[in-house]
Design an enzyme around this catalytic site. Structure first.
Site, short mmCIF file in Angstrom:
data_model
loop_
_atom_site.label_atom_id
_atom_site.label_comp_id
_atom_site.label_asym_id
_atom_site.label_seq_id
_atom_site.Cartn_x
_atom_site.Cartn_y
_atom_site.Cartn_z
N GLU A 1 -27.08 65.72 40.90
CA GLU A 1 -25.74 65.19 40.61
C GLU A 1 -25.32 64.46 41.87
O GLU A 1 -25.18 65.06 42.92
CB GLU A 1 -24.80 66.33 40.24
CG GLU A 1 -23.57 65.85 39.48
CD GLU A 1 -22.51 65.28 40.39
OE1 GLU A 1 -22.29 64.04 40.36
OE2 GLU A 1 -21.90 66.04 41.16
N CYS B 1 -16.69 63.63 43.74
CA CYS B 1 -17.69 62.76 43.09
C CYS B 1 -17.01 61.94 42.01
O CYS B 1 -17.41 60.82 41.72
CB CYS B 1 -18.79 63.59 42.45
SG CYS B 1 -19.50 64.79 43.55
N LYS C 1 -28.88 76.87 49.78
CA LYS C 1 -28.51 76.24 51.04
C LYS C 1 -27.16 75.56 50.86
O LYS C 1 -27.05 74.51 50.23
CB LYS C 1 -29.52 75.16 51.47
CG LYS C 1 -29.20 74.62 52.86
CD LYS C 1 -29.79 73.25 53.15
CE LYS C 1 -28.83 72.12 52.99
NZ LYS C 1 -27.62 72.16 53.81
N GLU D 1 -20.11 53.57 46.80
CA GLU D 1 -19.28 54.78 46.89
C GLU D 1 -18.72 54.91 48.31
O GLU D 1 -19.48 54.86 49.29
CB GLU D 1 -20.11 56.02 46.55
CG GLU D 1 -19.27 57.28 46.49
CD GLU D 1 -20.06 58.50 46.06
OE1 GLU D 1 -21.18 58.69 46.55
OE2 GLU D 1 -19.53 59.28 45.24
C1 SIN Z 1 -15.95 66.59 41.56
O1 SIN Z 1 -15.59 65.48 41.30
O2 SIN Z 1 -16.88 66.77 42.35
C2 SIN Z 1 -15.23 67.78 40.98
C3 SIN Z 1 -14.92 67.77 39.58
C4 SIN Z 1 -13.71 67.02 39.12
O3 SIN Z 1 -12.70 66.95 39.77
O4 SIN Z 1 -13.78 66.53 38.01
#
Ligand code: SIN
Length: 492
Positions: free
Chosen positions: A247, A281, A172, A382
């Site tokens: 994650e 992230c 998905k 965040e």
């Molecule tokens: C992310 O942060 O989702 C991607 C990976 C990165 O830039 O280290």
């Protein structure tokens, strides 16, 4: 254009399904319509994945890997087309979009290589004439739930290890970014991947995602997204005794010590805070700076921000594209207002851009707060946008303590020239990823990706570690003594 579900090797007609528009966050243009699937489509996709899995698992791993090589070559062939579409669908600037597609290509080739490795272990048995080994076995049907910020890279981090290990997939994608998934589905079809090995169901988390997590025949779920949703996935999946790999969020910090290279730190901060408009992230959301270099760092950051062009990511001059949608824009602005109320000093930015040429898209000024204290909401939660908070500290110990004192643990970085400080920091920083003399972003596909505390639940995407998510260990004992030998656990 109508995006369709990909189930059992066919692009299924939408029938009575409702659709939602896919819009370009740079200018509001409607790019396509995508289905809002229901539990019925999830059930069909899982049926197809389950029916295909046994045969797929029996295809020798090097042959499964051949499909991944072909997918990698196709991604390479279509790289520019895909990158441009990615920018239109998600907003990131074209250079970053090219980098993201490249990440998918690299992952295809890396995991294809695993087709000739997938190492297990051999080990001596405690008995004579007995052979002991352990091998990786596929789990079955893997359910993948992927985010919009890396619509192709993160999908490949999850799908390719799952496939090479002999699992089939129900995927998905985020309903913000279905076009990348649609394109990847077409590539799976073009390379002749057997029917049912990859199935794609478009729709919302509450309907499609939940149906996947609840489905008894999906035995492993891999999710990247918010903490709120990830916790629900873990709770539901946990009750059903599924393997769940999560994650989630980050509150990543760059530490700048008094002996750090300030110009380098400025480059690292700007890139990791404002690249992808802060929607990674791993984006840098805090700068923890030694008091002796704080003023110099701030001055240089402001000077370097002068040239940052905000706009449509297809324009090669653009450095900061739009954020994904109006809700994201408002959330970012909400945190900026909170920061002001908490008494942080706004150094630059802090506004939604609503005048032409920005009025049809979702743009936020790159924003820096200073005089932020570590316990402010601004420094704890965040934001997922181009907002960074500068926090002053007096020592390395304090910097590490401030870095670790958040609920997340994805990425951190330190700028220093002192090897003792660097090694102390990389030992004590409580994050899954640590950078030295670089910003907080830039993961490479052959290293584990994920984090500690609220960022995850102990699993990792990418690298060898990803294989652990999609395989079970099977221990095999072969007794060639011709008699029944008792192991030590049975006799002394
Ligand atoms: C992310 O942060 O989702 C991607 C990976 C990165 O830039 O280290």
């Amino acid at each position: 254009m109508n995006v369709k579900n990909f189930i059992n090797g066919c692009w299924t007609e939408l029938g009575d399904l409702q659709t939602m528009p896919v819009t370009n966050p740079a200018n509001g243009e409607v790019l396509a319509l995508a289905p809002l699937s229901t539990k019925r489509e999830v059930d069909e996709a899982v049926r197809s994945a389950k029916a295909a899995q046994k045969a797929w698992a029996l295809v020798p791993a090097p042959k499964r890997a051949d499909y991944l090589y072909e997918i990698g070559f196709k991604l390479k062939e279509k790289k520019e087309y895909l990158a441009r579409l990615l920018t239109q669908e998600m907003g990131k600037v074209i250079d970053e979009a090219r980098g993201e597609v490249q990440e998918g290509i690299d992952m295809a080739f890396y995991m294809a290589g695993e087709g000739r490795r997938l190492f297990g272990e051999t080990t001596p048995s405690e008995l004579s004439n007995k052979f002991a080994m352990s091998v990786r076995a596929p789990i079955g049907v893997a359910g993948l739930i992927t985010p919009w910020n890396f619509p192709i890279a993160i999908a490949t981090w999850k799908a390719f290890p799952a496939l090479v290990a002999g699992n089939t997939v129900v995927w998905k994608p985020s309903n913000e970014t279905p076009l990348m998934a649609y394109e990847l589905g077409k590539i799976c079809e073009e390379v002749g991947l057997p029917k049912g090995v990859v199935n794609i169901v478009f729709g919302t988390g509450p309907t499609v995602g939940t149906s996947m997590v609840e489905h008894p025949d999906i035995r492993v779920i891999s999710f990247t997204g918010s903490n709120a949703t990830g916790s629900k996935v873990a709770e539901l999946g946990g009750k059903l005794l599924k393997k769940v790999s999560l994650e989630m969020g980050g509150k990543n910090a760059v530490i700048v010590m008094d002996d750090g290279d300030i110009d380098l730190a400025v480059d690292g901060i700007l890139w990791s805070a404002f690249g992808t408009a802060g929607q990674r992230c791993t984006a840098c959301s805090r700068v923890i700076v030694h008091k002796d270099v704080k003023e110099a760092l701030q001055e240089k950051l402001l000077a370097a921000m002068d040239g940052l062009v905000i706009g449509d990511g297809l324009n090669p001059e653009t450095k900061i594209g739009p954020v994904i949608n109006r809700a994201a824009l408002e959330k970012i602005n909400h945190y900026v207002q909170i920061g002001k109320q908490e008494g942080a000093t706004l150094l630059t930015g802090g506004r939604m851009l609503t005048e032409p040429p920005y009025d049809q898209g979702f743009y936020y000024e790159p924003t820096i707060f200073t005089n932020v204290s570590p316990d402010m909401i601004l420094a704890q939660e965040e934001i997922f946008g181009p907002v960074v908070s500068i926090i002053e500290v007096g020592s390395l110990d304090e910097a590490i303590q401030v870095n670790n004192n958040v609920k997340f643990g994805l990425s951190s970085s330190i700028f220093s020239q002192d090897i003792n400080k660097i090694f102390k920091a990389q030992t004590l920083l409580d994050t899954g990823i640590v950078y030295v003399n670089a910003g907080t972003t830039g993961a490479e596909i052959h290293l584990p990706f994920g984090g500690t505390k609220g960022t995850g639940n102990g699993h990792r995407d990418s690298g060898q570690a990803a294989l652990d998510v999609y395989t079970e260990w099977k221990s095999i004992y072969v007794d060639f003594s011709g008699k029944l030998q008792r192991a030590q656990i049975d006799t002394q």
